[in-house]
Design an enzyme around this catalytic site. Structure first.
Site, mmCIF file in Angstrom:
data_model
loop_
_atom_site.group_PDB
_atom_site.id
_atom_site.type_symbol
_atom_site.label_atom_id
_atom_site.label_comp_id
_atom_site.label_asym_id
_atom_site.label_seq_id
_atom_site.Cartn_x
_atom_site.Cartn_y
_atom_site.Cartn_z
ATOM 1 N N GLU A 96 0.832 -1.213 0.000
ATOM 2 C CA GLU A 96 0.000 0.000 0.000
ATOM 3 C C GLU A 96 0.863 1.259 0.000
ATOM 4 O O GLU A 96 0.561 2.234 -0.691
ATOM 5 C CB GLU A 96 -0.940 0.025 1.215
ATOM 6 C CG GLU A 96 -1.975 -1.090 1.248
ATOM 7 C CD GLU A 96 -3.094 -0.936 0.217
ATOM 8 O OE1 GLU A 96 -3.125 0.072 -0.500
ATOM 9 O OE2 GLU A 96 -3.935 -1.857 0.141
ATOM 10 N N ARG A 149 0.552 3.774 -3.158
ATOM 11 C CA ARG A 149 -0.081 5.076 -2.881
ATOM 12 C C ARG A 149 0.957 6.166 -2.665
ATOM 13 O O ARG A 149 0.841 7.254 -3.228
ATOM 14 C CB ARG A 149 -0.969 4.995 -1.637
ATOM 15 C CG ARG A 149 -2.076 3.974 -1.786
ATOM 16 C CD ARG A 149 -3.089 4.081 -0.667
ATOM 17 N NE ARG A 149 -3.850 2.839 -0.566
ATOM 18 C CZ ARG A 149 -5.094 2.762 -0.134
ATOM 19 N NH1 ARG A 149 -5.738 3.824 0.241
ATOM 20 N NH2 ARG A 149 -5.713 1.598 -0.065
ATOM 21 N N ASP A 197 -4.735 -9.747 -8.321
ATOM 22 C CA ASP A 197 -4.971 -8.769 -9.397
ATOM 23 C C ASP A 197 -3.776 -8.001 -9.972
ATOM 24 O O ASP A 197 -3.388 -8.185 -11.137
ATOM 25 C CB ASP A 197 -6.065 -7.762 -8.955
ATOM 26 C CG ASP A 197 -5.862 -7.193 -7.545
ATOM 27 O OD1 ASP A 197 -4.805 -7.434 -6.954
ATOM 28 O OD2 ASP A 197 -6.792 -6.502 -7.050
ATOM 29 N N GLU A 211 -12.483 0.344 -9.853
ATOM 30 C CA GLU A 211 -12.130 -0.610 -10.913
ATOM 31 C C GLU A 211 -13.077 -0.608 -12.112
ATOM 32 O O GLU A 211 -12.629 -0.759 -13.266
ATOM 33 C CB GLU A 211 -12.028 -2.037 -10.350
ATOM 34 C CG GLU A 211 -10.853 -2.254 -9.394
ATOM 35 C CD GLU A 211 -11.052 -1.659 -8.004
ATOM 36 O OE1 GLU A 211 -12.214 -1.336 -7.652
ATOM 37 O OE2 GLU A 211 -10.061 -1.522 -7.260
#
Ligand code: DMJ
Length: 643
Positions: free
Chosen positions: A268, A272, A401, A535
């Protein structure tokens, strides 16, 4: 380039002693109070001894001075007129020198020692007179000085690197009035989200728009690192919200500090923070973003210290200690986490000239290449100690993903030079199509999840990004199956639109089934929420770019209106707990990815294609655009990262 760790300064540490502390430079700030007095005593005794020696030992000048059987002696001198040879500031003199000059020199040295001694005694007396509070205040001042010095060292400029071609960062204004109005509406939504965060959550990671206060989750550890600020920067920039961008920049410059005792998610923080900072750097050219990204990356590197080099999921930014999520199968690291570092790490090596980042991610890739894959599929769990797969669960949604996404994007970002990544992507997608992609009874194409040899006919909101990925990877696909993959992208976009359209709020659930007569609908209560995820809109945008079919703008607008209607509150935007309920309750979280991704993709959907063209930019998994590193206009071939 790693940054040096801060000295362990606690309230119980002392500042350097003014008396002789320079003899122990590394211990300057760590002397204890009692040590200080002992040191003072020893030094005073030593100086007294030296002082006495000069007065009580026989006067050496009456004998042959420094006569150690050497013909020459070294004395400090600057006058070369007497025929001596210069030796680093000293002159070499022969015997038979003027006795008077020697005596003068000795006298000068004695005086100096006397003066130093007196000064030292005075300083020691002064120190002993001070109260505890005064000494504490001095300690604090000294600590601050050390911190400031380290900060200065940390923020020294990095070596200049030629910037890649930065095309299309200020354009995209549509001629069509209706589209322009829609684009303006998205910008207004961004402003609403930002202004409220600015007012009620500033510096916190996220916002609670109903409670009107800061919010955070365990992915950011226990510290307030302004995740929303960093995540939102590039969206602000491309929307032309420059005052807001500058506010964010100022906060980052003054407050974003990574020397915190906080255990964060490596993945993360990478997507980010490092992604956000790098994108802000490329768009604005402001050096501070690059420096912060490199500092932060240095703090993540200890996470790779595992027996296999597969990083831990979490790392403590201060101690560098890493570990994995307690819930992950058999102590495993997660595919979508350790497999989603490549883009940012390649850019870090490119910008610093330091191959360390590149080597870390290439090591992961090489290790994965060597491993057996059940049915050609990558399981989501890999144990970083043993190098063995955990539970055989494969998913194109959560846990898997962005690993696939980054294989494709590594190839695109390298100007299609990284053919190894493209091959891995093609192989993986072929296996996924064979084992995971099916058509429902009602004719909807969906991507299920593979669990221990069994296909679960369920698709997550997260999985919907894959429509855009298939379209993006169509060009350059194996056996020239571009048409096939564009079609697959369109089918996934359609299915995901159905998952929105079949709800009361016209917002998509977290997961939906294709089983027992159910088609694209959530069954379990805990799968009915919508948390402002991007998404589906991401896929609409990619499909729009590749086809210009107006239905994608139409679907995007439907989603934007639903968000504005059901998620907007006076204090920002909130997720909702049940998209099938006509009176939904809020989850009271404005996720940072709403500003980074959802609103950015919507804005791009209503912009012309010359804003961040896909030939020049590749979006990381948090929608932060990074430029393609064209070999022609960079020094990549000479960059150690690419050797
Ligand atoms: C984002 O942080 C990223 O897109 C990530 O890859 C997966 N999920 C969230 C948003 O849903």
């Amino acid at each position: 380039m790693t940054t040096p760790a801060l000295l362990p300064l606690s309230g119980r540490r002392l500042p350097p002693l003014s008396l002789g502390a320079s003899a122990f430079p590394h211990h300057r700030a760590t002397l204890r109070l009692s040590e200080k007095f002992i040191l003072l005593l020893i030094l005073s005794a030593f100086i007294t001894l030296c002082f006495g020696a000069f007065f009580f030992l026989p006067d050496s000048s009456k004998h042959k001075r420094f006569d150690l059987g050497l013909e020459d002696v070294l004395i400090p001198h600057v006058d070369t007129s007497k025929g001596g040879k210069s030796l680093g500031g000293f002159l070499i003199h022969g015997q038979g020198h003027d006795e008077h000059r020697h005596r003068e020199e000795e006298e000068r040295l004695r005086n100096k020692i006397r003066a130093d001694h007196e000064k030292a005694l005075e300083e020691a007396k002064e120190k002993l007179k001070k109260s505890r509070d005064e000494i504490q205040a001095e300690i604090q001042t000294e600590k601050n000085k050390v911190v400031q010095e380290l900060k200065k060292k940390d923020s020294k400029p990095l070596p200049p690197v030629p910037l890649p071609n930065l095309i299309g960062i200020n354009s995209g204004e549509p001629a069509d009035l209706d589209i322009r109005e829609k684009r303006n509406k998205i910008k207004e939504m961004m402003k609403h989200a930002w202004d409220n965060y600015r007012q009620y959550g500033w510096g916190h990671n996220e916002l609670k728009p109903i409670a009107r206060k800061g919010h955070s989750t365990n992915i950011f550890g226990n510290s307030q690192m302004g995740a929303t600020i960093v995540d939102a920067l590039d969206t602000l920039y491309i929307m032309g919200l420059h005052d807001e961008f500058r506010e964010g920049q100022e906060w980052i410059d003054k407050n974003l500090d990574f020397s915190v005792n906080s255990e964060v998610s490596v993945f993360e923080v990478n997507i980010r923070f490092i992604g956000g900072l790098l994108a802000a750097y490329y768009l604005s050219g402001q050096e501070v973003f690059k420096i912060k990204a490199v500092q932060l990356a240095g703090k993540l590197l200890p996470a790779f210290n595992t027996p296999t080099g597969i990083p831990w999921a979490m790392v403590n930014l201060k101690s560098g200690v890493g570990r994995n999520w307690g819930w992950a199968s058999a102590g495993s690291s997660i595919l979508a986490e350790f497999g989603t570092l490549h883009m940012e790490f390649v850019h870090l090596s490119y910008l610093t000239g330091d191959p360390v980042y590149y080597n870390k991610v290439m090591h992961i890739r090489k290790l994965l290449q060597k491993m057996d894959r059940p049915n050609g599929l990558y399981p989501n769990y890999l144990n970083p100690r043993t190098g063995r797969w955990g539970q055989h669960h494969t998913s194109v949604g959560g846990l898997g993903d962005s690993f696939y996404e980054y294989l494709l994007k590594a190839w695109l970002m390298s100007d299609k030079m990284d053919t190894e990544a493209r091959k891995m992507y093609d192989d993986a997608i072929e296996a996924i199509e064979k084992h995971l992609i099916r058509k429902s009874n009602g004719g909807l194409t969906f991507i299920g999840e593979w669990k221990n040899g069994h296909l679960e006919r369920k698709m997550g909101h997260l999985t919907c990004f894959a429509g855009g990925m298939f379209a993006l990877g169509a060009d350059g696909s194996r056996d020239d199956k571009a048409g096939h993959y564009l079609q697959l992208g369109a089918e996934i976009a359609h299915t995901c639109h159905e998952s929105y359209d079949r709800t009361t709020l016209k917002l998509g659930p977290e997961a939906f089934k294709f089983d027992g007569g159910v088609e694209a609908v959530a069954v379990r209560q805990n799968e009915k929420y919508y948390i402002l995820r991007p998404e589906v809109i991401e896929t609409y945008w990619y499909m729009w770019r590749f086809t210009h079919d107006p239905k994608y703008r139409q679907w995007g607008w439907e989603a934007a209106q639903a968000i504005d209607k059901y998620c907007r509150v006076s204090g920002g935007f909130s997720g909702v707990k049940d998209v099938y309920s006509s009176s939904p309750t809020y989850d009271d979280v404005q996720q940072s990815f709403f500003l980074a991704e959802t609103l950015k993709y919507l804005y791009l959907l209503f912009s012309n294609d010359d804003l961040l063209p896909l030939d020049n930019w590749v979006f990381n998994t948090e929608a932060h655009p990074l430029p393609v590193l064209h070999l022609a206009n960079t020094t990549l071939s000479g960059n150690p990262a690419y050797r």
